[in-house]
Design an enzyme around this catalytic site. Structure first.
Site, PDB file in Angstrom:
ATOM      1  N   ASP A   1       0.839  -1.195   0.000  1.00 50.10           N
ATOM      2  CA  ASP A   1       0.000   0.000   0.000  1.00 50.10           C
ATOM      3  C   ASP A   1       0.877   1.250   0.000  1.00 50.10           C
ATOM      4  O   ASP A   1       2.021   1.212   0.472  1.00 50.10           O
ATOM      5  CB  ASP A   1      -0.899   0.021   1.238  1.00 50.10           C
ATOM      6  CG  ASP A   1      -2.010  -1.019   1.168  1.00 50.10           C
ATOM      7  OD1 ASP A   1      -2.308  -1.493   0.055  1.00 50.10           O
ATOM      8  OD2 ASP A   1      -2.566  -1.357   2.233  1.00 50.10           O
TER       9      ASP A   1
ATOM     10  N   TYR B   1       6.511  -8.568   8.255  1.00 50.67           N
ATOM     11  CA  TYR B   1       6.252  -7.142   8.440  1.00 50.67           C
ATOM     12  C   TYR B   1       6.481  -6.724   9.882  1.00 50.67           C
ATOM     13  O   TYR B   1       6.374  -7.544  10.798  1.00 50.67           O
ATOM     14  CB  TYR B   1       4.785  -6.806   8.103  1.00 50.67           C
ATOM     15  CG  TYR B   1       4.335  -7.165   6.717  1.00 50.67           C
ATOM     16  CD1 TYR B   1       4.380  -6.220   5.692  1.00 50.67           C
ATOM     17  CD2 TYR B   1       3.841  -8.436   6.427  1.00 50.67           C
ATOM     18  CE1 TYR B   1       3.934  -6.544   4.404  1.00 50.67           C
ATOM     19  CE2 TYR B   1       3.404  -8.763   5.144  1.00 50.67           C
ATOM     20  CZ  TYR B   1       3.450  -7.818   4.138  1.00 50.67           C
ATOM     21  OH  TYR B   1       3.025  -8.140   2.876  1.00 50.67           O
TER      22      TYR B   1
ATOM     23  N   ASP C   1      -6.889   1.241   8.422  1.00 49.84           N
ATOM     24  CA  ASP C   1      -5.611   1.864   8.772  1.00 49.84           C
ATOM     25  C   ASP C   1      -5.846   3.350   9.028  1.00 49.84           C
ATOM     26  O   ASP C   1      -6.976   3.851   8.863  1.00 49.84           O
ATOM     27  CB  ASP C   1      -4.540   1.632   7.696  1.00 49.84           C
ATOM     28  CG  ASP C   1      -4.915   2.206   6.328  1.00 49.84           C
ATOM     29  OD1 ASP C   1      -5.555   3.279   6.277  1.00 49.84           O
ATOM     30  OD2 ASP C   1      -4.571   1.585   5.308  1.00 49.84           O
TER      31      ASP C   1
ATOM     32  N   ARG D   1      -3.528  -5.070   7.805  1.00 48.17           N
ATOM     33  CA  ARG D   1      -4.449  -4.089   8.402  1.00 48.17           C
ATOM     34  C   ARG D   1      -5.730  -4.761   8.885  1.00 48.17           C
ATOM     35  O   ARG D   1      -6.311  -4.351   9.899  1.00 48.17           O
ATOM     36  CB  ARG D   1      -4.744  -2.930   7.451  1.00 48.17           C
ATOM     37  CG  ARG D   1      -5.191  -3.285   6.072  1.00 48.17           C
ATOM     38  CD  ARG D   1      -5.023  -2.070   5.141  1.00 48.17           C
ATOM     39  NE  ARG D   1      -5.062  -2.459   3.746  1.00 48.17           N
ATOM     40  CZ  ARG D   1      -6.129  -2.362   2.979  1.00 48.17           C
ATOM     41  NH1 ARG D   1      -7.274  -1.904   3.473  1.00 48.17           N
ATOM     42  NH2 ARG D   1      -6.075  -2.709   1.720  1.00 48.17           N
TER      43      ARG D   1
END
Length: 286
Positions: free
Chosen positions: A39, A67, A81, A172
């Site tokens: 993203d 991540y 988010d 997310r």
């Protein structure tokens, strides 16, 4: 002609396709693709494949990823988010012990409902296109695997989580679901990818640094680095000719190999089965 893989440390504010477009100009090569969309708000490891190396994208995109994500509790947004519209805020008096107790429920194989703001297609339309029109639709849950999930510490009001997960996992959504399970709501406040396709931040170069290099092609990794987890097989001259001509030959062992000619040039990824060695995908220049 440039060919190889460059691991970009994607900056915030860029889409993955923005990076590819910039590198098409940098390398003067129209064949550029990436392994695993990030993203715009996310940073970190983005493997970009240039030239004939783009033939490896399908193999690289399906692997596990890792991540470091910021989890903000007490806030729910439409995009899951902090870039989205805030839908709800609640007090979030959550102890580290309570958080750890909930994280245990999200390790292993779990069911995830893809977010409305995603590129998942339903009935031929991308969900984010429907979301931008104000529409909400039922989305079937999908099985994903969370291989590792742990708290690394705090960043101000946010928790930092290390997440190692399978392809198709929305971090997310994971943050949103953890917040829902805690009863206070949650969303993702930051995201940095630390590993993809077997490459880590140690392999990565910042985009600005790459663009400033006098010889950016010097940062290209060979395409066989993408298959370092496979055993190597060096062929005889006759066998190499068969592979270059699209043929097969007798081969007693079973398995998948990265295959080289006698001079050490990477030829293909091949499978040994039923007494033959057959090409899965070739990578030599034609």
């Amino acid at each position: 002609m440039a060919s190889g893989i460059v691991i970009v440390d994607k900056p915030a504010g860029w889409t993955s396709m923005d990076v590819c477009a910039k590198l098409r100009g940098l390398f003067q090569e129209r064949r550029v693709g990436h392994a695993g969309t990030l993203d715009p708000m996310a940073t970190g490891v983005l493997p970009v494949f240039v030239g004939r190396a783009t033939r490896a994208v399908e193999f690289a995109a399906g692997g596990d990823k890792e991540y470091v994500a910021g989890l903000r509790l007490g806030m729910v947004t439409d995009t899951q988010d902090v870039t989205g519209t805030v839908l709800d805020t609640r007090p979030a008096q959550v102890s580290p012990q309570e958080l750890e107790g909930v994280l245990a429920r999200f390790r292993g194989e779990i069911q995830q409902i893809p977010p409305m703001y995603s590129a998942v297609k339903l009935g031929g339309q991308k969900l984010y296109e429907l979301a931008r029109k104000g529409r909400q639709v039922e989305r079937p849950p999908r099985a994903v695997t969370i291989h590792a999930l742990e708290v690394l510490g705090r960043d101000g009001e946010d928790y930092l989580l290390r997440v190692r997960c399978s392809k198709g996992t929305y971090v997310r959504t994971l943050c949103h679901d953890i917040g829902a399970e805690l009863g206070c709501g949650g969303c993702m406040s930051s995201l940095r990818r630390t590993m993809a396709a077997g490459y880590t931040l140690d392999d990565a170069v910042e985009l600005d640094q790459l663009l400033a290099l006098p010889d950016p092609a010097g940062r290209l990794l060979p395409v066989d680095s993408c298959f370092a987890h496979l055993p190597a097989l060096t062929l005889t001259p006759a066998q190499a000719r068969r592979v270059r001509n699209g043929g097969t030959f007798s081969f007693a062992q079973e398995g998948v190999w990265r295959v080289y000619d006698p001079a050490g040039a990477f030829l293909a990824v091949c499978r040994g089965a039923q007494g033959r060695l057959m090409t899965i995908k070739s990578f030599f220049e034609v």
